[in-house]
Design an enzyme around this catalytic site. Sequence first.
Site, PDB file in Angstrom:
ATOM      1  N   SER A   7       0.826  -1.215   0.000  1.00 23.96           N
ATOM      2  CA  SER A   7       0.000   0.000   0.000  1.00 23.96           C
ATOM      3  C   SER A   7       0.864   1.271   0.000  1.00 23.96           C
ATOM      4  CB  SER A   7      -0.951   0.003   1.193  1.00 23.96           C
ATOM      5  OG  SER A   7      -0.252  -0.270   2.373  1.00 23.96           O
ATOM      6  N   LEU A  62       9.507  -6.173   6.451  1.00 27.68           N
ATOM      7  CA  LEU A  62       9.474  -6.700   7.824  1.00 27.68           C
ATOM      8  C   LEU A  62      10.777  -7.323   8.312  1.00 27.68           C
ATOM      9  CD1 LEU A  62       5.879  -8.245   7.844  1.00 27.68           C
ATOM     10  CD2 LEU A  62       6.632  -5.999   8.635  1.00 27.68           C
ATOM     11  N   LEU A 105      14.878  -7.438   9.237  1.00 30.02           N
ATOM     12  CA  LEU A 105      15.991  -6.577   9.645  1.00 30.02           C
ATOM     13  C   LEU A 105      17.051  -6.600   8.551  1.00 30.02           C
ATOM     14  CD1 LEU A 105      16.939  -4.915  12.113  1.00 30.02           C
ATOM     15  CD2 LEU A 105      18.184  -6.952  12.864  1.00 30.02           C
ATOM     16  N   ASN A 158      12.751   4.491   6.578  1.00 26.77           N
ATOM     17  CA  ASN A 158      11.661   3.601   6.974  1.00 26.77           C
ATOM     18  C   ASN A 158      10.510   4.450   7.500  1.00 26.77           C
ATOM     19  OD1 ASN A 158      10.321   1.127   7.626  1.00 26.77           O
ATOM     20  ND2 ASN A 158      10.938   1.385   9.766  1.00 26.77           N
ATOM     21  N   HIS A 162       7.260   4.035  10.237  1.00 36.68           N
ATOM     22  CA  HIS A 162       6.655   3.183  11.255  1.00 36.68           C
ATOM     23  C   HIS A 162       5.309   3.788  11.628  1.00 36.68           C
ATOM     24  CE1 HIS A 162       6.353   0.331  14.461  1.00 36.68           C
ATOM     25  NE2 HIS A 162       6.056   1.304  15.287  1.00 36.68           N
ATOM     26  N   GLU A 197       0.569   8.810   6.930  1.00 36.67           N
ATOM     27  CA  GLU A 197       1.762   8.250   6.280  1.00 36.67           C
ATOM     28  C   GLU A 197       1.843   8.673   4.815  1.00 36.67           C
ATOM     29  OE1 GLU A 197       2.357   4.002   6.609  1.00 36.67           O
ATOM     30  OE2 GLU A 197       1.295   3.956   8.503  1.00 36.67           O
TER      31      GLU A 197
HETATM   32  C1  GRF Z   1       2.403   0.901   6.480  1.00 32.49           C
HETATM   33  O1  GRF Z   1       1.374   1.157   7.376  1.00 32.49           O
HETATM   34  C2  GRF Z   1       3.729   1.198   7.132  1.00 32.49           C
HETATM   35  O2  GRF Z   1       3.603   2.018   8.230  1.00 32.49           O
HETATM   36  C3  GRF Z   1       4.217  -0.124   7.576  1.00 32.49           C
HETATM   37  O3  GRF Z   1       3.679  -1.034   6.680  1.00 32.49           O
HETATM   38  C4  GRF Z   1       2.455  -0.547   6.209  1.00 32.49           C
HETATM   39  C5  GRF Z   1       2.306  -0.793   4.750  1.00 32.49           C
HETATM   40  O4  GRF Z   1       2.204  -2.143   4.560  1.00 32.49           O
HETATM   41  N1  GRF Z   1       5.645  -0.117   7.694  1.00 32.49           N
HETATM   42  P1  GRF Z   1       1.881  -2.720   3.125  1.00 32.49           P
HETATM   43  O5  GRF Z   1       2.617  -1.899   2.117  1.00 32.49           O
HETATM   44  O6  GRF Z   1       0.407  -2.636   2.901  1.00 32.49           O
HETATM   45  O7  GRF Z   1       2.379  -4.116   3.206  1.00 32.49           O
END
Ligand code: GRF
Length: 238
Positions: A29, A106, A108, A121, A123, A193
């Site tokens: 996303s 996800l 490290l 990054n 968060h 975000e």
């Molecule tokens: C976002 O909310 C971001 O803050 C976190 O992962 C989410 C996006 O996940 N790090 P995705 O792109 O839908 O997998």
Amino acid sequence: MTNITPFRPVPLPFARPIRLGILISGGGSTLLNFLEKIDSGELSAEVPLVIASRPGCGGVSRARSAGLVCDVVERKSFPGTAEFSQAIFSKCRSARVELVVLAGFLNLIEVPDDFRYRVMNIHPALIPSFCGRGFYGFKVHEAVLARGAKVSGCTVHFADNQYDHGPILLQSCVAVADDDTAQTLAARVFAAECQAYPEAIRLYAAGRLEIAGQRVRVLEARQTAAAGKEGQKADEKG
Ligand code: GRF
């Protein structure tokens, strides 16, 4: 008091689009938000490379449907974090990526010296709360609600070799409502975000960040004018 020499990433010459390498593990996303912002002209960037750490994740098909190169690099194919990271950054170098952007990634990674302050990054909480190993996806928002926090938000930071660590560039707050669920809170944070992450990339590309230890100062546009001219001269010399 310790003396820290501040570091300023240089602005891109001629304000050309920055080359992003986007790392994903899930639905993509955040990646889609970047593509929307690029299409609408709000973010001057190109995406020569997407790397997914999970072959079946939704982000892979979304990236490929958008015509992007999306390679899969799985953590389990490597004995350790170092080898996994080397594989990722080697692909980034080959694709001439200037900034690596973690977008729901996800695993490290270890940031090599030539990518120091070139990995960001986001968060979905206000670091240093509700972050670190195990805080991802809805778990973050569930923890915020369970603790009864009244505000949450998102944090964009430079990545170092620890989860959700490294100098903080931007934070954006949202209110927590009494009737929030993890889903409704996640949606509000994600809307924040979608503005904060492109903004952080714009500031980086414009050379408007100065990093000193864990602190990042956002410079006024005019404070970087001289640096911009230097970058331009260097580029003209080839
Ligand atoms: C976002 O909310 C971001 O803050 C976190 O992962 C989410 C996006 O996940 N790090 P995705 O792109 O839908 O997998």
